[in-house]
Design a protein around this motif. Structure first.
Motif, mmCIF file in Angstrom:
data_model
loop_
_atom_site.group_PDB
_atom_site.id
_atom_site.type_symbol
_atom_site.label_atom_id
_atom_site.label_comp_id
_atom_site.label_asym_id
_atom_site.label_seq_id
_atom_site.Cartn_x
_atom_site.Cartn_y
_atom_site.Cartn_z
ATOM 1 N N ALA A 106 12.226 -5.933 15.240
ATOM 2 C CA ALA A 106 12.173 -5.688 16.680
ATOM 3 C C ALA A 106 11.876 -6.937 17.501
ATOM 4 C CB ALA A 106 11.115 -4.622 16.974
ATOM 5 N N GLY A 107 11.325 -7.972 16.876
ATOM 6 C CA GLY A 107 11.004 -9.193 17.598
ATOM 7 C C GLY A 107 9.814 -9.071 18.534
ATOM 8 N N LEU A 108 8.970 -8.058 18.326
ATOM 9 C CA LEU A 108 7.827 -7.843 19.212
ATOM 10 C C LEU A 108 6.615 -8.677 18.820
ATOM 11 C CD1 LEU A 108 8.032 -3.943 19.510
ATOM 12 C CD2 LEU A 108 8.665 -5.630 21.258
ATOM 13 N N VAL A 109 6.442 -8.908 17.533
ATOM 14 C CA VAL A 109 5.301 -9.675 17.041
ATOM 15 C C VAL A 109 5.768 -10.640 15.962
ATOM 16 C CG1 VAL A 109 3.645 -7.856 17.586
ATOM 17 C CG2 VAL A 109 4.689 -7.920 15.317
ATOM 18 N N ARG A 110 4.959 -11.664 15.729
ATOM 19 C CA ARG A 110 5.328 -12.684 14.751
ATOM 20 C C ARG A 110 4.875 -12.321 13.342
ATOM 21 N NH1 ARG A 110 5.967 -17.846 15.765
ATOM 22 N NH2 ARG A 110 4.067 -18.558 14.696
ATOM 23 N N PHE A 111 3.670 -11.754 13.245
ATOM 24 C CA PHE A 111 3.090 -11.408 11.953
ATOM 25 C C PHE A 111 2.287 -10.123 12.112
ATOM 26 C CE2 PHE A 111 2.895 -16.122 12.457
ATOM 27 C CZ PHE A 111 3.955 -16.432 11.612
ATOM 28 N N ALA A 112 2.080 -9.414 10.997
ATOM 29 C CA ALA A 112 1.337 -8.159 11.051
ATOM 30 C C ALA A 112 0.331 -8.103 9.910
ATOM 31 C CB ALA A 112 2.295 -6.967 10.988
ATOM 32 N N ARG A 113 -0.880 -7.660 10.224
ATOM 33 C CA ARG A 113 -1.943 -7.529 9.238
ATOM 34 C C ARG A 113 -2.076 -6.087 8.774
ATOM 35 N NH1 ARG A 113 -7.720 -6.789 11.197
ATOM 36 N NH2 ARG A 113 -6.902 -4.700 10.836
ATOM 37 N N GLY A 114 -2.106 -5.898 7.453
ATOM 38 C CA GLY A 114 -2.372 -4.593 6.881
ATOM 39 C C GLY A 114 -3.761 -4.579 6.264
ATOM 40 N N ILE A 115 -3.993 -3.649 5.334
ATOM 41 C CA ILE A 115 -5.251 -3.630 4.574
ATOM 42 C C ILE A 115 -4.891 -3.456 3.106
ATOM 43 C CG2 ILE A 115 -7.428 -2.445 4.129
ATOM 44 C CD1 ILE A 115 -7.500 -1.569 6.998
ATOM 45 N N ALA A 116 -5.197 -4.455 2.310
ATOM 46 C CA ALA A 116 -4.887 -4.427 0.881
ATOM 47 C C ALA A 116 -5.654 -5.565 0.228
ATOM 48 C CB ALA A 116 -3.385 -4.594 0.649
ATOM 49 N N PRO A 117 -5.807 -5.536 -1.095
ATOM 50 C CA PRO A 117 -6.460 -6.652 -1.785
ATOM 51 C C PRO A 117 -5.700 -7.957 -1.553
ATOM 52 C CG PRO A 117 -6.244 -4.759 -3.237
ATOM 53 C CD PRO A 117 -5.431 -4.460 -2.019
ATOM 54 N N PRO A 118 -6.392 -9.090 -1.580
ATOM 55 C CA PRO A 118 -5.710 -10.382 -1.385
ATOM 56 C C PRO A 118 -4.588 -10.581 -2.382
ATOM 57 C CG PRO A 118 -8.089 -10.654 -1.327
ATOM 58 C CD PRO A 118 -7.837 -9.247 -1.775
ATOM 59 N N ALA A 119 -3.518 -11.226 -1.942
ATOM 60 C CA ALA A 119 -2.397 -11.528 -2.823
ATOM 61 C C ALA A 119 -2.803 -12.587 -3.843
ATOM 62 C CB ALA A 119 -1.203 -12.014 -2.007
ATOM 63 N N ALA A 120 -2.113 -12.590 -4.979
ATOM 64 C CA ALA A 120 -2.435 -13.545 -6.043
ATOM 65 C C ALA A 120 -2.246 -14.980 -5.568
ATOM 66 C CB ALA A 120 -1.563 -13.264 -7.269
ATOM 67 N N THR A 121 -1.181 -15.225 -4.836
ATOM 68 C CA THR A 121 -0.929 -16.547 -4.270
ATOM 69 C C THR A 121 -0.436 -16.364 -2.843
ATOM 70 O OG1 THR A 121 1.397 -16.670 -4.930
ATOM 71 C CG2 THR A 121 -0.239 -17.417 -6.539
ATOM 72 N N PRO A 122 -0.629 -17.354 -1.981
ATOM 73 C CA PRO A 122 -0.139 -17.228 -0.613
ATOM 74 C C PRO A 122 1.359 -16.946 -0.547
ATOM 75 C CG PRO A 122 -1.678 -19.030 -0.763
ATOM 76 C CD PRO A 122 -1.432 -18.577 -2.171
ATOM 77 N N GLY A 123 2.116 -17.461 -1.510
ATOM 78 C CA GLY A 123 3.559 -17.235 -1.502
ATOM 79 C C GLY A 123 3.954 -15.793 -1.737
ATOM 80 N N ASP A 124 3.012 -14.957 -2.214
ATOM 81 C CA ASP A 124 3.293 -13.548 -2.449
ATOM 82 C C ASP A 124 3.094 -12.689 -1.211
ATOM 83 O OD1 ASP A 124 3.832 -14.033 -5.132
ATOM 84 O OD2 ASP A 124 1.751 -13.716 -5.747
ATOM 85 N N ILE A 125 2.657 -13.271 -0.123
ATOM 86 C CA ILE A 125 2.288 -12.498 1.059
ATOM 87 C C ILE A 125 3.514 -12.155 1.901
ATOM 88 C CG2 ILE A 125 1.025 -12.603 3.239
ATOM 89 C CD1 ILE A 125 -1.045 -14.345 1.804
ATOM 90 N N ASP A 126 3.642 -10.881 2.245
ATOM 91 C CA ASP A 126 4.645 -10.426 3.202
ATOM 92 C C ASP A 126 4.072 -10.666 4.594
ATOM 93 O OD1 ASP A 126 6.305 -9.074 4.958
ATOM 94 O OD2 ASP A 126 6.325 -7.190 3.818
ATOM 95 N N PRO A 127 4.699 -11.498 5.432
ATOM 96 C CA PRO A 127 4.123 -11.804 6.748
ATOM 97 C C PRO A 127 4.043 -10.605 7.679
ATOM 98 C CG PRO A 127 6.301 -12.780 6.518
ATOM 99 C CD PRO A 127 5.914 -12.294 5.163
ATOM 100 N N PHE A 128 4.682 -9.479 7.315
ATOM 101 C CA PHE A 128 4.563 -8.267 8.115
ATOM 102 C C PHE A 128 3.735 -7.195 7.425
ATOM 103 C CE2 PHE A 128 7.474 -10.286 10.871
ATOM 104 C CZ PHE A 128 7.362 -9.640 12.096
ATOM 105 N N ASN A 129 3.012 -7.589 6.395
ATOM 106 C CA ASN A 129 2.028 -6.707 5.759
ATOM 107 C C ASN A 129 1.004 -7.586 5.055
ATOM 108 O OD1 ASN A 129 0.719 -4.414 4.897
ATOM 109 N ND2 ASN A 129 2.152 -3.994 3.229
ATOM 110 N N VAL A 130 0.345 -8.427 5.830
ATOM 111 C CA VAL A 130 -0.581 -9.418 5.287
ATOM 112 C C VAL A 130 -1.847 -8.708 4.806
ATOM 113 C CG1 VAL A 130 -1.931 -11.478 5.793
ATOM 114 C CG2 VAL A 130 0.338 -11.176 6.834
ATOM 115 N N PRO A 131 -2.240 -8.921 3.556
ATOM 116 C CA PRO A 131 -3.448 -8.251 3.042
ATOM 117 C C PRO A 131 -4.697 -8.687 3.802
ATOM 118 C CG PRO A 131 -2.148 -9.210 1.256
ATOM 119 C CD PRO A 131 -1.589 -9.755 2.533
ATOM 120 N N SER A 132 -5.615 -7.749 3.932
ATOM 121 C CA SER A 132 -6.919 -8.072 4.514
ATOM 122 C C SER A 132 -7.983 -7.242 3.818
ATOM 123 C CB SER A 132 -6.930 -7.802 6.021
ATOM 124 O OG SER A 132 -6.752 -6.426 6.289
ATOM 125 N N THR A 133 -9.218 -7.670 3.968
ATOM 126 C CA THR A 133 -10.333 -7.014 3.300
ATOM 127 C C THR A 133 -11.394 -6.622 4.312
ATOM 128 O OG1 THR A 133 -9.955 -8.326 1.293
ATOM 129 C CG2 THR A 133 -12.092 -7.252 1.507
#
Length: 260
Positions: A159-186
């Motif tokens: 949709a082009g409304l936002v650049r990145f989106a934060r979700g809630i999930a355990p941290p990814a193993a490496t930064p390269g595994d992160i989906d910028p539209f479902n960024v893990p948070s604790t």
């Protein structure tokens, strides 16, 4: 030839497994930490932001539109000092039963288009506060389903409304595994101590990763992290600013994705 092939296979089987390289964080930092705060609570302005300002750290505050409008000057001032105001929808819809709310705020009452409309409207409100157009988003209650269970993340991505989106999930193993539209948070329980928050940061630092910490109330409101625990975390991050990069959600995700 068979002997050579067998030797190669044997060598591959006993070769050591190399750890994934740490992400190339700026200025030699060993890891990145993002401090995020949901729901535009008075305790953010009264406790969290003064603690961050004194330490010279920046946070990301995800605002819905149901906060006290008398707080607008405080949010405008926080943005002017470098804190990020992120999108948390207008009405903060969540799945029925998550907490007591009117039926119209239940995610089950929404369709994907309704959610995108709320995000678009909230962008307009936030622009009126801080004058910015680029925006990040946090899923309300960490939930990404609406209606009968339809996932709105892909629609949001396009949709082009936002650049990145934060979700809630355990941290990814490496930064390269992160989906910028479902960024893990604790998020942590109300009983969390400063030592436990620091231990989380040290674990992230040990693997050279990204840790996104979520807060609600700080020293007040609800889902409270005590002001003492928050202060201890802030003090640790300030003392280790050369090792741990602390910045806004947008700044860190821009570095991680290379998306200016």
């Amino acid at each position: 030839m068979k002997r050579i092939f067998a030797l190669v296979v044997a060598l591959l089987c006993v070769a050591p497994v190399l750890a994934a390289p740490a992400w190339n964080w700026p200025d030699g930092h060993q890891a990145a930490i993002v401090l995020t705060y949901d729901d535009a609570l008075p305790s953010h302005l009264d406790v969290a932001i003064p603690q961050l300002d004194k330490a010279g750290l920046k946070g990301t505050f995800f605002l819905s539109a149901i906060f006290d409008q008398k707080l607008v000057p405080g949010w405008r001032a926080a943005a002017a000092r470098g804190h990020e105001l992120g999108n948390h929808t207008v009405l903060h819809p969540c799945l029925r039963g998550t907490f007591k709310m009117p039926d119209r705020q239940n995610s089950e009452s929404y369709q994907v288009g309704d959610m995108l409309t709320e995000i678009r409207v909230q962008n307009t409100l936030l622009h009126a506060i801080d004058g910015r157009t680029a925006r990040t988003f946090a899923m309300t209650c960490g939930q990404k389903l609406v209606g009968d269970g339809e996932d709105y993340v892909e629609a949001l991505r396009g949709a082009g409304l936002v650049r990145f989106a934060r979700g809630i999930a355990p941290p990814a193993a490496t930064p390269g595994d992160i989906d910028p539209f479902n960024v893990p948070s604790t998020f942590f329980p109300e009983t969390v101590t400063g030592a436990e928050l620091i231990a989380f940061v040290e674990e992230v630092r040990g693997r050279g990763g990204l840790g996104v910490i979520g807060f609600h109330g700080v020293g007040g409101d609800y889902s409270i992290t005590t002001r003492q625990a928050h202060q201890q975390l802030v003090d640790y991050l300030a003392a280790h600013r050369k090792q741990v990069w602390v910045d806004t959600f947008d700044a860190v995700m821009t570095r991680l994705t290379g998306n200016p």
